[in-house]
Design a protein around this motif. Sequence first.
Motif: not given
Length: 887
Positions: A487-491
């Motif tokens: 979620l945070s780094l790869l969206r």
Amino acid sequence: MGTKILRHFIKEEEMDIPLIPPGFESFAPQILKGGVEDNNETSNNSCSISTRLETANDTANIKRTRKQRIKINYNNDPGHGPDLDKVTARWRPEDGRRPVLEDAPVFYPTEEEFIDTLNYIASIRPTAEKYGICRIVPPPSWKPPCSSLKEKSFWEKSTFSTRVQKVNKLQNRESMKMILKFNSKKSRKKRRCAQVNTTGNCDDIGVCGMDSFGFQPGPEFTLDTFHKYADDFKTQYFRRNISPEEIEGEYWRIVERPTEEIEVLYGADVDTGNFRSGFPKCGNEDGLDYEEKYVKSGWNLNNFPKLQGSVLNYESSDISGVVVPWLYIGMCFSSFCWHVEDHYLYSLNYMHFGAPKLWYGVPGDGALKLEAAMKKHLPNLFAEQPDLLNKLVTQLSPSILRSEGVPIYRCVQNSGEFVLTFPRAYHSGLNCGFNCAEAVNVAPIDWFPHGQTAIELYREQGRKTSLSHDKLLLGTAREAVKAHWELSLLRRNTSYNLKWKSVCGKDGILTKALKDRVEVESVRRKFCCGSAKAVKMESDFDTTSEKECVICFFDLHLSAARCSCSPDKYTCLSHVNQLCSCSYSEKVFIFRYDIDEMSILVDALEGKLSAVYKWANQDLGLALSSSFASRSVNFSQNIEKGSANEIGVTLISRGGGSNNKETLVIQKGPRIAKVIRRRKSHIEPIEYGVVQTGKRWCDSKAIFPKGFRSRVRYISILEPTTECYYVSEIVDAGRRDFPLFMVSVEECPSEVFIHVSARKCWEMVRERLNQEITRQHKIGKRRTDLPPLQITGILDGLEMFGFSSPPIMQVIETMDRNHICTEYWKSGQSSHIQGDAMLNELLKKANQEELKALLHILSSSGESKEDDGLLTKLLHEEIRKRPKNIT
């Protein structure tokens, strides 16, 4: 489910004791009337033949007779079962004792609601959990075939085992010690032990260790023969069609105030892995075709335990009765006695076919009241077997429980319906005739607190566990961190990842469960381990075989202790001193993770981005590859190109002119900043990190330490009319060994921007801010209330990180004493070099008297001559350069 019943047997050798299951014979002497003549040993009546019991006043003159037994067929057809002789017992409707209870709730999901099984259970939980149990009636279109069980050859030839249940002894029976005491007075020969799957210890009179009560094994049946047997009994007993309410009244009359001996059979805990499930499975092992929706349905109990969202996914073993469903093949009056599920798990029971099943449920918050009431009314049984409720062999009337203030509810399950039980909800019940149900367990994430309570209780009781709670907890937490990473780094904002987000955060149920477990573990390690030797647990420590404490059977997935004197024996941290008599220094503690590592995992679940990155990189082996980095650059460039139309600006190219510049033509939309004015911000350093080798960890402008973190105030991307803090940090991209620059909103860590360039990273923040300004303008917020759109160049990424701040850079420079960041030092951009030049320029503007006065001030301040400051050195040099005054 999953509870094993202990059975003990006595081999009779001319012993004058009744031929009935141990524990069923009352200590009070009884006269048998009306059923059979005394001492008629040639009479073989069925398990259901009943004789009226009367307690004699004069025990000295009582003649004890043999119990009339099941007539079992021992021919070559083991599935034939016993023959049922004439049932002489009669229904007594005038004495019925049906309890007065409130009904548990019934739910009727729609077709749409029924699609997502665990989501639907979560939706009804706030209403249903307060009852302990509930009934779920599927949509009319959902009718799974039960062809696998009803297929002719299977129905008539496949056999299952049964248990003998003495209904009149489920509540009213004496303790085993009293029975043996009574029987031992009549013994004339020494008794011998018979070993049946267990080793008993004989006392002085030769009585085997019959210290527990259980159901005796019954004959084997096929579904066909058991169906006939069950129907024949019910027909003879009631003599007419009868309602579940009438059966319930008669059942509790027999349990509470028995006048006959009623013995029935129950095909309980039939492993579907060895027999067959009533639900279709992938692979069609029975050769039948099924609709795909039933094979893959979440309500198919073969799929239910390991649905997405159930933590049983992290249990690799096929635990019978927990992960592998069990069948329950019942007849009238066959019972399942008061119990909770192993580890306080949820359970789901589906009735494939047959007569109704009556349930009684007590919610989890009433469990202690039920236990207290049971011990109060059955003190001798609990004195003999403190874990009696774990054996599933004891009933207590709902009427009695209700009188003791226990909240209790009734549920009537019909064919084609589900019954759901909640964590720590005691339940019991009976069958109203021949039927077949299937049940299994499940563990949504909200089960964790209940599971932790269960294993601590098991530790105190010295009870074996069915599964590893810590393995499930750590497996779930690791999966949640992986979702955070994506979620945070790869969206990757998939529905699966977003579900994990809902159980994390500082107040998330998964975060709290792990945090509580880490706190308990931390206290035990500090108390038990001290300065003792500790080693890292091998990853496959309990992969091939479960490891449990030899004292209390506590699962050892997280930590263990051993001694060199017995390398194959382990204990939990609480029982290390009981492992052996060796000195404490000989003990070795084994930890899967140290407390600092587990604290990082807790931080990651709370949403701390650096912890998410660290755990994902170090434990899960996840890394952001260079291909991701290039995609990030392209993503940023695409935003840059596409942002003009999004914010109401059109790019028009004018021909002519040597520069061929693009001109902004403003259409309707929010204001746009007309002049690039670099924002000057105060940067607060949080962590300086560690200087790394490699050319990517610096450039000619700055050094980028791994783990560096800072914070700065800027316009909020969530509410542009206010400002908020942003946290900038640098992390290691992993196997590619290059830095990643990340910026997150402090009050909302899930809002994160990541790039291989510090400048591009803050450009992404600017673009996101412009999108929010535009969105708020479109929904009607006044232009004057919103800040202008931030044009390219208004932010300097290096400055926003803090790499243009001399105090910050001076600290970072001192960390690189060996000048391993060669590109930075070769550029001549060092803050010391720049500082020297600036001070020299200022000092040149001062006259001789001013220089001497400044030097006097610095000297009088007490500065050490051995360690002159930079300014003092420069003053001395400048004064020496000046010509001396000639007097």
